[in-house]
Design a protein around this motif. Structure first.
Motif, PDB file in Angstrom:
ATOM      1  N   CYS A  24       0.829  -1.216   0.000  1.00  0.00           N
ATOM      2  CA  CYS A  24       0.000   0.000   0.000  1.00  0.00           C
ATOM      3  C   CYS A  24       0.855   1.254   0.000  1.00  0.00           C
ATOM      4  N   ILE A  25       1.849   1.291   0.879  1.00  0.00           N
ATOM      5  CA  ILE A  25       2.688   2.483   1.001  1.00  0.00           C
ATOM      6  C   ILE A  25       3.462   2.744  -0.285  1.00  0.00           C
ATOM      7  N   ARG A  26       4.076   1.711  -0.843  1.00  0.00           N
ATOM      8  CA  ARG A  26       4.882   1.909  -2.055  1.00  0.00           C
ATOM      9  C   ARG A  26       3.998   2.310  -3.240  1.00  0.00           C
ATOM     10  N   LEU A  27       2.828   1.700  -3.387  1.00  0.00           N
ATOM     11  CA  LEU A  27       1.923   2.089  -4.475  1.00  0.00           C
ATOM     12  C   LEU A  27       1.513   3.547  -4.328  1.00  0.00           C
ATOM     13  N   ALA A  28       1.191   3.950  -3.100  1.00  0.00           N
ATOM     14  CA  ALA A  28       0.790   5.340  -2.868  1.00  0.00           C
ATOM     15  C   ALA A  28       1.943   6.294  -3.113  1.00  0.00           C
ATOM     16  N   GLU A  29       3.137   5.909  -2.686  1.00  0.00           N
ATOM     17  CA  GLU A  29       4.305   6.757  -2.923  1.00  0.00           C
ATOM     18  C   GLU A  29       4.543   6.981  -4.409  1.00  0.00           C
ATOM     19  N   GLU A  30       4.154   5.992  -5.217  1.00  0.00           N
ATOM     20  CA  GLU A  30       4.358   6.105  -6.660  1.00  0.00           C
ATOM     21  C   GLU A  30       3.134   6.657  -7.381  1.00  0.00           C
ATOM     22  N   GLY A  31       2.186   7.228  -6.622  1.00  0.00           N
ATOM     23  CA  GLY A  31       1.111   7.980  -7.249  1.00  0.00           C
ATOM     24  C   GLY A  31      -0.251   7.327  -7.272  1.00  0.00           C
ATOM     25  N   ALA A  32      -0.366   6.091  -6.799  1.00  0.00           N
ATOM     26  CA  ALA A  32      -1.667   5.409  -6.801  1.00  0.00           C
ATOM     27  C   ALA A  32      -2.523   5.879  -5.626  1.00  0.00           C
ATOM     28  N   ARG A  33      -3.829   5.778  -5.791  1.00  0.00           N
ATOM     29  CA  ARG A  33      -4.745   5.834  -4.671  1.00  0.00           C
ATOM     30  C   ARG A  33      -5.007   4.394  -4.256  1.00  0.00           C
ATOM     31  N   VAL A  34      -5.158   4.167  -2.954  1.00  0.00           N
ATOM     32  CA  VAL A  34      -5.132   2.801  -2.430  1.00  0.00           C
ATOM     33  C   VAL A  34      -6.296   2.565  -1.475  1.00  0.00           C
ATOM     34  N   LEU A  35      -6.943   1.401  -1.649  1.00  0.00           N
ATOM     35  CA  LEU A  35      -7.921   0.911  -0.688  1.00  0.00           C
ATOM     36  C   LEU A  35      -7.286  -0.267   0.050  1.00  0.00           C
ATOM     37  N   ALA A  36      -6.986  -0.067   1.330  1.00  0.00           N
ATOM     38  CA  ALA A  36      -6.374  -1.103   2.163  1.00  0.00           C
ATOM     39  C   ALA A  36      -7.477  -1.915   2.822  1.00  0.00           C
ATOM     40  N   THR A  37      -7.462  -3.236   2.618  1.00  0.00           N
ATOM     41  CA  THR A  37      -8.489  -4.082   3.215  1.00  0.00           C
ATOM     42  C   THR A  37      -7.842  -5.179   4.054  1.00  0.00           C
ATOM     43  N   ASP A  38      -8.528  -5.571   5.108  1.00  0.00           N
ATOM     44  CA  ASP A  38      -8.023  -6.633   5.981  1.00  0.00           C
ATOM     45  C   ASP A  38      -9.153  -7.062   6.893  1.00  0.00           C
ATOM     46  N   ILE A  39      -9.142  -8.320   7.307  1.00  0.00           N
ATOM     47  CA  ILE A  39     -10.110  -8.766   8.302  1.00  0.00           C
ATOM     48  C   ILE A  39      -9.908  -7.993   9.600  1.00  0.00           C
ATOM     49  N   ASN A  40      -8.682  -7.524   9.830  1.00  0.00           N
ATOM     50  CA  ASN A  40      -8.351  -6.612  10.922  1.00  0.00           C
ATOM     51  C   ASN A  40      -8.611  -5.189  10.432  1.00  0.00           C
ATOM     52  N   GLY A  41      -9.840  -4.750  10.572  1.00  0.00           N
ATOM     53  CA  GLY A  41     -10.218  -3.445  10.053  1.00  0.00           C
ATOM     54  C   GLY A  41      -9.447  -2.301  10.682  1.00  0.00           C
ATOM     55  N   ASP A  42      -9.147  -2.406  11.983  1.00  0.00           N
ATOM     56  CA  ASP A  42      -8.381  -1.350  12.647  1.00  0.00           C
ATOM     57  C   ASP A  42      -6.972  -1.252  12.067  1.00  0.00           C
ATOM     58  N   GLY A  43      -6.378  -2.398  11.776  1.00  0.00           N
ATOM     59  CA  GLY A  43      -5.040  -2.394  11.188  1.00  0.00           C
ATOM     60  C   GLY A  43      -5.034  -1.801   9.792  1.00  0.00           C
ATOM     61  N   ALA A  44      -6.063  -2.130   9.003  1.00  0.00           N
ATOM     62  CA  ALA A  44      -6.175  -1.550   7.668  1.00  0.00           C
ATOM     63  C   ALA A  44      -6.351  -0.039   7.753  1.00  0.00           C
ATOM     64  N   ALA A  45      -7.161   0.417   8.724  1.00  0.00           N
ATOM     65  CA  ALA A  45      -7.365   1.856   8.913  1.00  0.00           C
ATOM     66  C   ALA A  45      -6.060   2.538   9.312  1.00  0.00           C
TER      67      ALA A  45
END
Length: 260
Positions: A24-45
């Motif tokens: 997520c971080i590297r994609l965003a650093e390179e200009g992408a918008r990112v939707l982070a998903t995880d069963i651990n919703g707090d961690g994704a947030a």
């Protein structure tokens, strides 16, 4: 940061920590918008918050997401549409390992391993492709493992599930190409990477983390354990248009293990 993924709209599963967070971080650093998903919703947030703090509000979003549930995949795709305006990069990163050889592995654990490692990719690609077609060109990146190419007597469920990810990726790639979707699909095959999973491994074996790292490094020809960005950088390449002629392929990030 060279904006190699400028304009890309990416959904990354298993994004609460480790490799998923790094993707997520590297994609965003390179200009992408990112939707982070995880069963651990707090961690994704937390992943999304870290990105937005670094790169500005509206760069990253998050949802709680059980990748084994087709209905939750529909919700995730809807979230990509609603929060980012579409989807053209899908990184199927969520995965687990289970213990036990062929005689001791519990069948329930075997099924859970396939549910999370393989069935999630089936559901995810099936649910995401209609939206991805609207925003092509696109890229599906499936995180497999070097264990999907090289077997061990101690991990049949993990070996078999990650091998399935490898071959499923090729089938998806050919389907997309045959139907002229302009969507590519490739798999990534890491070996040992320094993520929180290794912390748990060290604890389970009652050995210090540094001793485990040294033991793992001795098995790798390059003599060191990978870092999350070693894998995330390959995800950036596959997500970007730099890899527009690559589909149905596998990238081995194993420090040379598969060359032996």
């Amino acid at each position: 940061m060279t904006k190699r993924c400028e304009g890309k709209l990416a959904l990354v599963t298993g994004a609460a920590q480790g490799l998923g967070r790094a993707h997520c971080i590297r994609l965003a650093e390179e200009g992408a918008r990112v939707l982070a998903t995880d069963i651990n919703g707090d961690g994704a947030a937390e992943t999304a918050a870290l990105i937005n703090e670094q790169l500005g509000a509206g760069t990253a979003f998050s949802i709680a997401h059980d990748v084994t549930d087709p209905d939750q995949w529909e919700a995730a795709v809807d979230a990509a549409r609603d929060q980012m305006g579409g989807l053209n990069v899908l990184v199927n990163n969520a995965g687990i390992g289970v213990a036990g050889n062929i005689e001791t592995c519990d069948f329930g654990d075997w099924q859970r391993c396939f549910d999370i490692n393989v069935n999630s990719i089936f559901h995810g690609c099936q649910k995401a492709l209609p939206l991805m077609r609207e925003h092509a060109p696109g890229s599906i990146v499936n995180i497999s493992s070097i264990a999907g190419l090289i077997a061990s007597d101690t991990m049949p469920a993990y070996n078999a599930s990650k091998a399935s990810v490898w071959m499923l990726s090729k089938s998806i790639a050919l389907h997309c190409a045959k139907n002229n979707m302009q969507i590519r699909c490739n798999s990534v095959h890491p070996t040992f990477v320094d993520t929180p999973i290794l912390d748990g491994t060290a604890k389970n074996h009652s050995i210090p983390k540094e001793v485990l790292m040294e033991k793992l490094a001795r098995q790798i020809p390059l003599k060191f354990v990978g870092e999350p960005n070693d894998i995330a950088n390959a995800v950036v390449y596959l997500a970007s248009d730099e890899s527009r002629f690559m589909t149905g392929a596998e990238i081995k990030l194993d420090g040379g293990i598969s060359a032996m």
